[in-house]
Design an enzyme around this catalytic site. Structure first.
Site, mmCIF file in Angstrom:
data_model
loop_
_atom_site.group_PDB
_atom_site.id
_atom_site.type_symbol
_atom_site.label_atom_id
_atom_site.label_comp_id
_atom_site.label_asym_id
_atom_site.label_seq_id
_atom_site.Cartn_x
_atom_site.Cartn_y
_atom_site.Cartn_z
ATOM 1 N N ASN A 7 0.894 -1.159 0.107
ATOM 2 C CA ASN A 7 0.071 0.039 0.100
ATOM 3 C C ASN A 7 0.640 1.175 0.147
ATOM 4 O O ASN A 7 1.529 1.784 1.071
ATOM 5 C CB ASN A 7 -0.818 -0.047 1.217
ATOM 6 N N ARG A 91 -2.865 -2.126 -3.363
ATOM 7 C CA ARG A 91 -4.031 -1.358 -3.176
ATOM 8 C C ARG A 91 -3.765 -0.017 -4.193
ATOM 9 O O ARG A 91 -2.841 0.620 -3.865
ATOM 10 C CB ARG A 91 -3.867 -0.728 -1.725
ATOM 11 N N HIS A 180 -12.862 2.931 0.083
ATOM 12 C CA HIS A 180 -12.875 1.850 0.652
ATOM 13 C C HIS A 180 -13.660 0.631 0.381
ATOM 14 O O HIS A 180 -14.225 -0.295 1.044
ATOM 15 C CB HIS A 180 -13.863 2.210 2.171
ATOM 16 N N ARG A 241 -12.132 15.202 7.969
ATOM 17 C CA ARG A 241 -13.046 15.697 6.484
ATOM 18 C C ARG A 241 -14.501 15.704 6.951
ATOM 19 O O ARG A 241 -15.003 15.160 7.675
ATOM 20 C CB ARG A 241 -13.014 14.412 5.451
ATOM 21 N N GLU A 386 -8.051 -5.247 4.977
ATOM 22 C CA GLU A 386 -8.121 -5.045 3.712
ATOM 23 C C GLU A 386 -6.877 -5.815 3.080
ATOM 24 O O GLU A 386 -6.966 -6.242 1.773
ATOM 25 C CB GLU A 386 -7.998 -3.432 3.437
#
Ligand code: ADP
Length: 399
Positions: A7, A91, A180, A241, A386
């Site tokens: 990643n 990823r 996601h 956010r 993940e």
């Protein structure tokens, strides 16, 4: 069969080496500050002492080479030869409209990843650099791209179109993509298992509540809607956010504070969310909980706004799916915060949800059903993984 999962961020690289047969993690680690002063690799082999390497790493190619060296290190190593790694799963944040599945990276795929640079300017370039660094370090070893957007590729147009002039969709691909996806896919599949649902007759709401956070509606294993949009800024309130805001707010604050559009977007990404709303207490829910427990009004209001917003999204997805069989909480906050789950579920009594408070209090980072046996809808906690999802995708493609 050993599979490396990478990643890559703009100046970082996270990795895990899996034994695909039993899905065990042989080693994991992190390279920080690639291309900047103070580069550092922290390698954590399972059952052995960690290895820390601090030396200049001018780019990702060097970083990948050092990761491979660490994996083969005399003391901290877990393989004896690089040829043991049969594939690398990456990823990749954005696959645009082209990919609703993972793919083995070829020249065409690289072109698409590049075309999506505009959509994910911080992530996609780094993801591609990671692929190319592996091609250089391990020639002939397949690289698989697992896109964050892919699982949401099944959304219908009514869910992904913005009501702005159609020409922007046609010219630039301006639409909702969602993120996601690897987590939503992994967790929704697990939920079907844990809640004992029939995959082909199932309606699941996945609440991925981490630093970044998104909610998705999954019917018969396929995503039909998700809360993030063209970028990961849309949707629920997150760590830093804002989630949904009236776009008019942007012009208003920009005018008052003399900020440009970049400054405004940076503010909405980095200084907003629970961090901004709480007046800067923290983006970490553990700190917010501590403040709330001390009676801090701003912390209380922030958590109330956060859980209210999540409950409203769940309600809208129950309407979109015309029902729901299971609601699942995952990621850092979702897996570890019983009080957040309680506050959200308090809005959902109309669905016949009955939270089992004892089970809910116990459920910390584990697979559990946290509703009572007579609850009409099952609520679960499922830890997301993940990296493991990327391994499974990679194995399926190279077989
Ligand atoms: P991301 O992958 O988006 O960075 P995570 O899924 O790791 O985020 O979630 C990070 C957040 O999870 C932290 O900001 C923190 O608020 C929350 N978190 C992590 N562990 C716990 C815990 N034990 N209790 C409460 N919240 C936690």
């Amino acid at each position: 069969m050993k599979i490396l999962v990478l990643n890559c961020g703009s100046s970082s690289l996270k990795y895990q080496l899996f034994n695909a047969e039993d899905e065990s993690v042989l080693a994991k680690g992190l390279v920080e500050r690639i291309g900047i002063e103070g580069s550092k690799l922290t390698h954590k082999p399972t059952g052995k002492d960690n290895l820390v390497i601090e030396q200049p790493m001018k780019d990702h190619e060097i970083a990948v080479k050092l990761v491979l060296d660490a994996l083969m290190d005399d003391n901290a190593g877990v393989i004896s030869d690089v040829s043991e790694i049969v594939a690398v799963g990456h990823r990749v944040v954005h696959g645009g409209q082209h990919y609703s599945d993972s793919i083995i990276v070829d020249e065409e795929a690289k072109k698409v990843i590049k075309e999506c640079f505009d959509f994910a300017p911080l992530h996609n370039p780094a993801n591609l650099i990671g692929v190319e660094a592996c091609e250089a370090a391990m020639p002939g070893v397949p690289n698989v791209a697992v896109f964050d957007t892919a699982f949401h590729g099944t959304m219908p147009a009514k869910a992904y179109m913005y009501a702005v002039p159609r020409e922007y969709y046609e010219k630039y691909g301006v639409r909702r993509y969602g993120f996601h996806g690897t987590s939503h896919s992994f967790v929704s599949k697990k939920t079907i298992e844990v809640a004992g649902l029939d995959k082909d007759n199932s309606k699941v709401v996945v609440c991925h509540l981490g630093n970044g956070a998104s909610i998705s509606a999954v019917v018969n294993g396929k995503c039909i809607d998700t809360s993030m949009g063209l970028t990961p800024l849309e949707g629920i309130i997150m760590g830093t956010r804002s989630g949904d805001v009236d776009p008019g707010v942007i012009e208003f604050i920009a005018g008052k504070e003399n900020k440009d559009i970049r400054g405004m977007i940076a503010m909405l990404n980095k200084e907003s969310g629970v961090y901004g709303l709480s007046g800067g207490i923290s983006s970490d829910f553990r700190d917010l909980k501590a403040a709330m427990d001390n009676g801090d009004e701003k912390a209380i209001e922030t958590i109330e706004a956060y859980t209210y917003k999540v409950a409203k999204y769940i309600g809208s997805y129950v309407a979109a799916m015309n029902g729901v069989d299971a609601i699942v909480f995952t990621a850092g906050v979702g897996e570890n915060s019983p009080y957040i789950r309680t506050m959200i579920c308090e809005y959902l009594g109309y669905l016949g949800i009955k939270l089992d408070e004892e089970a809910n209090a116990k459920a910390m980072g584990e697979e559990m059903i946290i509703t009572t046996a007579d609850s009409k809808v099952k609520v679960c906690t499922i830890p997301t993984n993940e990296e493991l999802a990327i391994v499974r995708e990679t194995v399926a493609l190279i077989k």
